[in-house]
Design a protein around this motif. Structure first.
Motif, PDB file in Angstrom:
ATOM      1  N   ASN A 180      10.221  49.568  -3.455  1.00 17.33           N
ATOM      2  CA  ASN A 180      11.354  48.754  -3.896  1.00 17.33           C
ATOM      3  C   ASN A 180      12.440  49.598  -4.547  1.00 17.33           C
ATOM      4  OD1 ASN A 180      10.320  46.283  -3.090  1.00 17.33           O
ATOM      5  ND2 ASN A 180       9.187  46.000  -4.995  1.00 17.33           N
ATOM      6  N   GLN A 203      20.134  60.920   2.149  1.00 20.96           N
ATOM      7  CA  GLN A 203      19.754  59.691   1.432  1.00 20.96           C
ATOM      8  C   GLN A 203      20.632  59.516   0.197  1.00 20.96           C
ATOM      9  OE1 GLN A 203      15.557  59.712   0.483  1.00 20.96           O
ATOM     10  NE2 GLN A 203      15.027  60.637   2.436  1.00 20.96           N
ATOM     11  N   GLY A 220       5.317  45.133  -3.912  1.00 18.13           N
ATOM     12  CA  GLY A 220       5.932  46.413  -3.570  1.00 18.13           C
ATOM     13  C   GLY A 220       5.754  47.438  -4.674  1.00 18.13           C
ATOM     14  N   TYR A 275       7.303  55.962   7.093  1.00 18.37           N
ATOM     15  CA  TYR A 275       7.565  54.587   7.519  1.00 18.37           C
ATOM     16  C   TYR A 275       6.910  53.597   6.559  1.00 18.37           C
ATOM     17  CZ  TYR A 275       8.401  50.690  10.623  1.00 18.37           C
ATOM     18  OH  TYR A 275       8.839  49.509  11.138  1.00 18.37           O
ATOM     19  N   ARG A 278      16.104  52.424   3.514  1.00 23.63           N
ATOM     20  CA  ARG A 278      14.763  52.332   4.103  1.00 23.63           C
ATOM     21  C   ARG A 278      14.756  53.015   5.465  1.00 23.63           C
ATOM     22  NH1 ARG A 278      11.709  48.812   0.952  1.00 23.63           N
ATOM     23  NH2 ARG A 278      12.958  47.287  -0.164  1.00 23.63           N
ATOM     24  N   LEU A 287      16.248  50.229  -3.230  1.00 21.16           N
ATOM     25  CA  LEU A 287      16.279  50.453  -1.785  1.00 21.16           C
ATOM     26  C   LEU A 287      16.940  49.289  -1.052  1.00 21.16           C
ATOM     27  CD1 LEU A 287      14.530  52.843  -2.425  1.00 21.16           C
ATOM     28  CD2 LEU A 287      13.262  52.368  -0.333  1.00 21.16           C
ATOM     29  N   ASP A 288      17.765  49.632  -0.067  1.00 25.61           N
ATOM     30  CA  ASP A 288      18.373  48.625   0.794  1.00 25.61           C
ATOM     31  C   ASP A 288      18.020  49.005   2.237  1.00 25.61           C
ATOM     32  OD1 ASP A 288      19.935  50.762   1.438  1.00 25.61           O
ATOM     33  OD2 ASP A 288      21.762  50.000   0.517  1.00 25.61           O
ATOM     34  N   PRO A 289      18.373  48.149   3.210  1.00 23.96           N
ATOM     35  CA  PRO A 289      17.957  48.433   4.600  1.00 23.96           C
ATOM     36  C   PRO A 289      18.408  49.819   5.076  1.00 23.96           C
ATOM     37  CG  PRO A 289      18.731  46.179   4.417  1.00 23.96           C
ATOM     38  CD  PRO A 289      18.989  46.825   3.080  1.00 23.96           C
ATOM     39  N   ILE A 312      14.823  56.821   5.048  1.00 25.89           N
ATOM     40  CA  ILE A 312      13.526  57.369   4.615  1.00 25.89           C
ATOM     41  C   ILE A 312      12.545  57.357   5.792  1.00 25.89           C
ATOM     42  CG2 ILE A 312      11.530  56.962   3.115  1.00 25.89           C
ATOM     43  CD1 ILE A 312      13.580  55.790   1.057  1.00 25.89           C
ATOM     44  N   ALA A 313      12.503  56.250   6.529  1.00 22.49           N
ATOM     45  CA  ALA A 313      11.577  56.151   7.662  1.00 22.49           C
ATOM     46  C   ALA A 313      11.884  57.202   8.726  1.00 22.49           C
ATOM     47  CB  ALA A 313      11.640  54.743   8.266  1.00 22.49           C
ATOM     48  N   ALA A 345       8.799  53.680   3.237  1.00 17.45           N
ATOM     49  CA  ALA A 345      10.072  52.951   3.319  1.00 17.45           C
ATOM     50  C   ALA A 345       9.838  51.446   3.233  1.00 17.45           C
ATOM     51  CB  ALA A 345      10.793  53.305   4.623  1.00 17.45           C
ATOM     52  N   ALA A 346       8.715  50.985   3.814  1.00 15.86           N
ATOM     53  CA  ALA A 346       8.422  49.552   3.798  1.00 15.86           C
ATOM     54  C   ALA A 346       7.905  49.091   2.430  1.00 15.86           C
ATOM     55  CB  ALA A 346       7.386  49.232   4.879  1.00 15.86           C
TER      56      ALA A 346
END
Ligand SMILES: [Zn+2]
Length: 405
Positions: A282, A367, A155, A275, A355, A350-352, A358-359, A278-279
């Motif tokens: 880290n 945010q 990441g 997207y 993420r 970053l946490d779910p 951001i996506a 976001a993936a």
């Protein structure tokens, strides 16, 4: 490039002696830049010390001042008699056994010419040998949060801050967390700042004649495990970095932005798909450098109520045991009251939920609100911690971080 021994000028010409002394003094002071400005009466000289310009002795006499600048132009292999246009050159200084690169920029100005000598001293990065996070001087909470991000198996980790905020040093510190030689590490830097054991270091940028994206594509074909990109500033490089992180590499990259969320916004503005970002991402480390109160002339200090109010601090801090300190100014700090600098950092992990935001292209404010609910520390908070402990001053915290951060 011309090598000039400035320590012991063979010629006794006053101009040569003066320039030799000036260069030695600037090196001894640890100045990053020497500014020489022509004035009606001579030359005004200032050093940039710890990021701030400080006036030094001035030079009397316009003719002498012009000859000082001409001497610098000769050292940098510029046209000494051409005065009407900008010129840039390089020179090499020596301090004892050390050789130090410097760049000279000369511009025509109202009273003649102004010159800025930038001293490219890598000793700071090298002096501690192999750097790691502990060497950055961050507090234990920030160091722990960053270390957890570095240890993720793949990441992207971004390091952000304005120019001169020490992001390169932090990137080197992140790389030093991994033992050298256990994996393939490739760095892309403009320019290469210091040698890193076990790394393949590529110089990119205009002066190196190798584009960053071109070099990055080549690095990705070179079976790398870890990549470091000093400065993300073009669309193709930014997209390649995100793809590399998604494909399982560890990627550390610098990006010039203010706060952690500005760095995310900057990559999206550059054209990275939110997207994908976001993936891949880290976390983000945003940082600043604050000048430390000089230990040789520090004394207790009490800011005025107006100063506290302008800094967004309630009067109550006075009863909370804050230790305000200030440097009176001495020879060691050249009268500035500050000596050396201290890094502060904001670490965004970053946490779910983040993420997702951001996506979905949620605004930076949304945010940020989500992250602050989870206890994200602002750079302002980090700066005030140093004020509270008497390590820096309220003025310095206000200079480097905005009251409303
Ligand atoms: Zn001092």
């Amino acid at each position: 490039m011309l090598t000039e021994t400035v320590a012991a000028p063979a010629d006794d010409s006053p101009v040569l002696r003066f320039v030799g002394r000036l260069l030695q003094d600037a090196l001894a002071a640890g100045a990053s830049d020497v500014h020489l400005a022509s004035t009606a009466g001579g030359l005004q000289i200032r050093y940039r010390l710890d990021g701030v310009l400080l006036p030094m002795d001035s030079v009397d006499g316009r003719d002498f001042g012009a000859r000082v600048i001409r001497r610098l132009k000769v050292l940098a292999e510029l046209e000494p008699t051409v005065n009407g246009r900008p010129q840039d050159g390089r020179l090499e200084l020596t301090q004892g056994e050390r050789r130090i690169d410097a760049r000279l920029s000369v511009l025509p100005s109202r009273h003649g010419e102004d010159a800025v000598l930038r001293i490219l001293d890598r000793q700071g990065l090298l002096s501690s040998g192999r750097m790691n996070l502990a060497g950055l001087g961050l507090d234990a909470v920030a160091t722990g949060a960053i270390r957890r991000l570095v240890q993720r198996p793949h990441g992207l980790l971004l390091v952000t801050g304005p120019a001169g905020s020490g992001t390169t040093t932090t990137l080197y510190g992140l790389l030093g967390e991994q033992p050298a030689g256990e994996d393939k590490l490739i760095t892309l830097e403009d320019p290469v700042e210091a040698p890193l054991a076990g790394a393949l270091q590529l110089a990119v940028g205009d002066s190196a004649g190798l584009g960053c994206a071109h070099a990055l594509r080549a690095a990705l074909r070179h079976d790398s495990d870890r990549l470091m990109v000093g400065d993300l500033r073009d669309t193709e490089t930014a997209r390649l970095v995100v793809q590399a992180a998604l494909s399982g590499q560890r990627v550390y990259a610098g990006v010039h932005a203010g706060q952690a969320f500005d760095a995310i916004g900057r990559l999206i503005t550059l054209g990275v798909d939110p997207y994908d970002l976001a993936a891949a991402l880290n976390g983000v480390v945003a940082q600043r450098l604050l000048r430390r109160v000089c230990p040789h002339c520090a004394e207790d200090d009490q800011p005025t109520p107006e100063m506290l109010q302008a800094s967004g601090l309630p009067k109550a801090v006075l009863e909370e045991g804050w230790t305000f300190r200030r440097g009176r100014g001495c020879d060691d700090c050249r009268g500035s009251g500050y000596l050396g600098r201290q890094a502060i950092a904001q670490t965004l992990t970053l946490d779910p939920e983040l993420r997702g935001l951001i996506a979905e292209r949620a605004s930076p404010a949304m945010q940020r609100a989500a992250a602050e609910r989870r206890g994200l520390i602002t750079l302002r908070d980090a700066a005030l911690e140093l004020v509270c402990a008497g390590i820096t001053t309220l003025e310095e915290a206000n200079r480097v971080t905005a009251v409303q951060e």
